[in-house]
Design a protein around this motif. Structure first.
Motif, PDB file in Angstrom:
ATOM      1  N   THR A   1     -14.803  23.276  -7.534  1.00  0.00           N
ATOM      2  CA  THR A   1     -13.922  22.128  -7.290  1.00  0.00           C
ATOM      3  C   THR A   1     -12.524  22.393  -7.831  1.00  0.00           C
ATOM      4  O   THR A   1     -11.521  22.097  -7.173  1.00  0.00           O
ATOM      5  CB  THR A   1     -14.516  20.862  -7.940  1.00  0.00           C
ATOM      6  N   ILE A   2     -12.453  22.978  -9.024  1.00  0.00           N
ATOM      7  CA  ILE A   2     -11.156  23.327  -9.606  1.00  0.00           C
ATOM      8  C   ILE A   2     -10.439  24.350  -8.729  1.00  0.00           C
ATOM      9  O   ILE A   2      -9.220  24.276  -8.539  1.00  0.00           O
ATOM     10  CB  ILE A   2     -11.337  23.840 -11.054  1.00  0.00           C
ATOM     11  N   THR A   3     -11.189  25.287  -8.163  1.00  0.00           N
ATOM     12  CA  THR A   3     -10.613  26.287  -7.268  1.00  0.00           C
ATOM     13  C   THR A   3      -9.941  25.617  -6.074  1.00  0.00           C
ATOM     14  O   THR A   3      -8.815  25.972  -5.702  1.00  0.00           O
ATOM     15  CB  THR A   3     -11.692  27.267  -6.780  1.00  0.00           C
ATOM     16  N   LEU A   4     -10.619  24.649  -5.476  1.00  0.00           N
ATOM     17  CA  LEU A   4     -10.039  23.936  -4.342  1.00  0.00           C
ATOM     18  C   LEU A   4      -8.754  23.220  -4.743  1.00  0.00           C
ATOM     19  O   LEU A   4      -7.748  23.293  -4.033  1.00  0.00           O
ATOM     20  CB  LEU A   4     -11.047  22.932  -3.783  1.00  0.00           C
TER      21      LEU A   4
ATOM     22  N   ARG B   1      -0.362  35.243  -3.293  1.00  0.00           N
ATOM     23  CA  ARG B   1      -0.904  34.996  -4.624  1.00  0.00           C
ATOM     24  C   ARG B   1      -1.938  33.872  -4.601  1.00  0.00           C
ATOM     25  O   ARG B   1      -2.981  33.960  -5.239  1.00  0.00           O
ATOM     26  CB  ARG B   1       0.218  34.646  -5.590  1.00  0.00           C
ATOM     27  N   SER B   2      -1.672  32.819  -3.842  1.00  0.00           N
ATOM     28  CA  SER B   2      -2.609  31.690  -3.790  1.00  0.00           C
ATOM     29  C   SER B   2      -3.946  32.110  -3.194  1.00  0.00           C
ATOM     30  O   SER B   2      -5.006  31.688  -3.667  1.00  0.00           O
ATOM     31  CB  SER B   2      -2.014  30.543  -2.987  1.00  0.00           C
ATOM     32  N   SER B   3      -3.913  32.967  -2.180  1.00  0.00           N
ATOM     33  CA  SER B   3      -5.161  33.453  -1.585  1.00  0.00           C
ATOM     34  C   SER B   3      -5.930  34.318  -2.565  1.00  0.00           C
ATOM     35  O   SER B   3      -7.161  34.232  -2.652  1.00  0.00           O
ATOM     36  CB  SER B   3      -4.867  34.243  -0.311  1.00  0.00           C
ATOM     37  N   PHE B   4      -5.221  35.173  -3.303  1.00  0.00           N
ATOM     38  CA  PHE B   4      -5.879  36.035  -4.274  1.00  0.00           C
ATOM     39  C   PHE B   4      -6.515  35.212  -5.394  1.00  0.00           C
ATOM     40  O   PHE B   4      -7.661  35.460  -5.791  1.00  0.00           O
ATOM     41  CB  PHE B   4      -4.883  37.041  -4.849  1.00  0.00           C
ATOM     42  N   VAL B   5      -5.789  34.222  -5.900  1.00  0.00           N
ATOM     43  CA  VAL B   5      -6.326  33.363  -6.960  1.00  0.00           C
ATOM     44  C   VAL B   5      -7.549  32.613  -6.457  1.00  0.00           C
ATOM     45  O   VAL B   5      -8.576  32.529  -7.140  1.00  0.00           O
ATOM     46  CB  VAL B   5      -5.235  32.402  -7.476  1.00  0.00           C
TER      47      VAL B   5
ATOM     48  N   LEU C   1     -21.499  32.111 -10.547  1.00  0.00           N
ATOM     49  CA  LEU C   1     -22.058  31.225 -11.579  1.00  0.00           C
ATOM     50  C   LEU C   1     -23.092  30.285 -10.976  1.00  0.00           C
ATOM     51  O   LEU C   1     -24.175  30.084 -11.537  1.00  0.00           O
ATOM     52  CB  LEU C   1     -20.947  30.417 -12.254  1.00  0.00           C
ATOM     53  N   PHE C   2     -22.757  29.702  -9.837  1.00  0.00           N
ATOM     54  CA  PHE C   2     -23.682  28.778  -9.197  1.00  0.00           C
ATOM     55  C   PHE C   2     -24.966  29.483  -8.777  1.00  0.00           C
ATOM     56  O   PHE C   2     -26.067  28.988  -9.029  1.00  0.00           O
ATOM     57  CB  PHE C   2     -23.022  28.116  -7.990  1.00  0.00           C
TER      58      PHE C   2
ATOM     59  N   LEU D   1      -9.528  33.510  -4.039  1.00  0.00           N
ATOM     60  CA  LEU D   1     -10.595  34.488  -3.848  1.00  0.00           C
ATOM     61  C   LEU D   1     -11.310  34.794  -5.160  1.00  0.00           C
ATOM     62  O   LEU D   1     -12.543  34.774  -5.238  1.00  0.00           O
ATOM     63  CB  LEU D   1     -10.022  35.770  -3.241  1.00  0.00           C
ATOM     64  N   MET D   2     -10.541  35.058  -6.209  1.00  0.00           N
ATOM     65  CA  MET D   2     -11.139  35.384  -7.504  1.00  0.00           C
ATOM     66  C   MET D   2     -11.903  34.195  -8.089  1.00  0.00           C
ATOM     67  O   MET D   2     -13.045  34.326  -8.527  1.00  0.00           O
ATOM     68  CB  MET D   2     -10.065  35.840  -8.494  1.00  0.00           C
ATOM     69  N   MET D   3     -11.257  33.028  -8.094  1.00  0.00           N
ATOM     70  CA  MET D   3     -11.914  31.851  -8.665  1.00  0.00           C
ATOM     71  C   MET D   3     -13.147  31.447  -7.843  1.00  0.00           C
ATOM     72  O   MET D   3     -14.183  31.067  -8.397  1.00  0.00           O
ATOM     73  CB  MET D   3     -10.937  30.679  -8.756  1.00  0.00           C
TER      74      MET D   3
END
Length: 122
Positions: free
Chosen positions: A49-52, A3-7, A18-19, A9-11
């Motif tokens: 940054t939030i993704t990290l 789940r953490s990898s999927f989240v 966006l960047f 990946l998406m974020m």
């Protein structure tokens, strides 16, 4: 896939898009959207940054330490990406296909060399 990898990946994908869109908006004068592009690009960087932070929290890991070795890796990676980008610009904007391809390949090789720099060779 965890789940953490999927989240992550998406974020990460959304933040990258966006960047990239923000930088296109800011740097292409035909679009007349400089200020909006800066805002969108900054939003992409903040979301990255939030993704990290979210990924580290979900994996119960600490943030990487900012020592000399990691700073060198960051500088090397940014330089490699810029060299790849210059090669792409030479091909697509300045119509210098041969030199652009060679410089782009150099950037790609530098990015591939980043993998053993980070993971190491065993």
């Amino acid at each position: 896939m965890k789940r953490s990898s999927f989240v992550a990946l998406m974020m990460g994908t959304v933040s990258g898009l966006l960047f990239a869109l923000g930088m296109c908006m800011a740097l292409l004068p035909e679009w007349n959207a400089f200020q909006e592009g800066i805002i969108l690009g900054a939003a992409g960087m903040i979301l990255g940054t939030i993704t990290l932070l979210v990924w580290c929290k979900m994996e119960n890991k600490k943030l990487p330490k900012m020592n000399g070795k990691n700073i060198w890796r960051i500088i090397y990676g940014v330089t490699a990406v810029l060299i790849l980008g210059v090669g792409m610009c030479m091909c697509l904007v300045w119509q210098q296909i041969v030199w652009g391809t060679l410089i782009g390949l150099l950037g790609i090789m530098m990015l591939i060399a980043l993998i053993p720099m980070i993971k190491g060779i065993q």
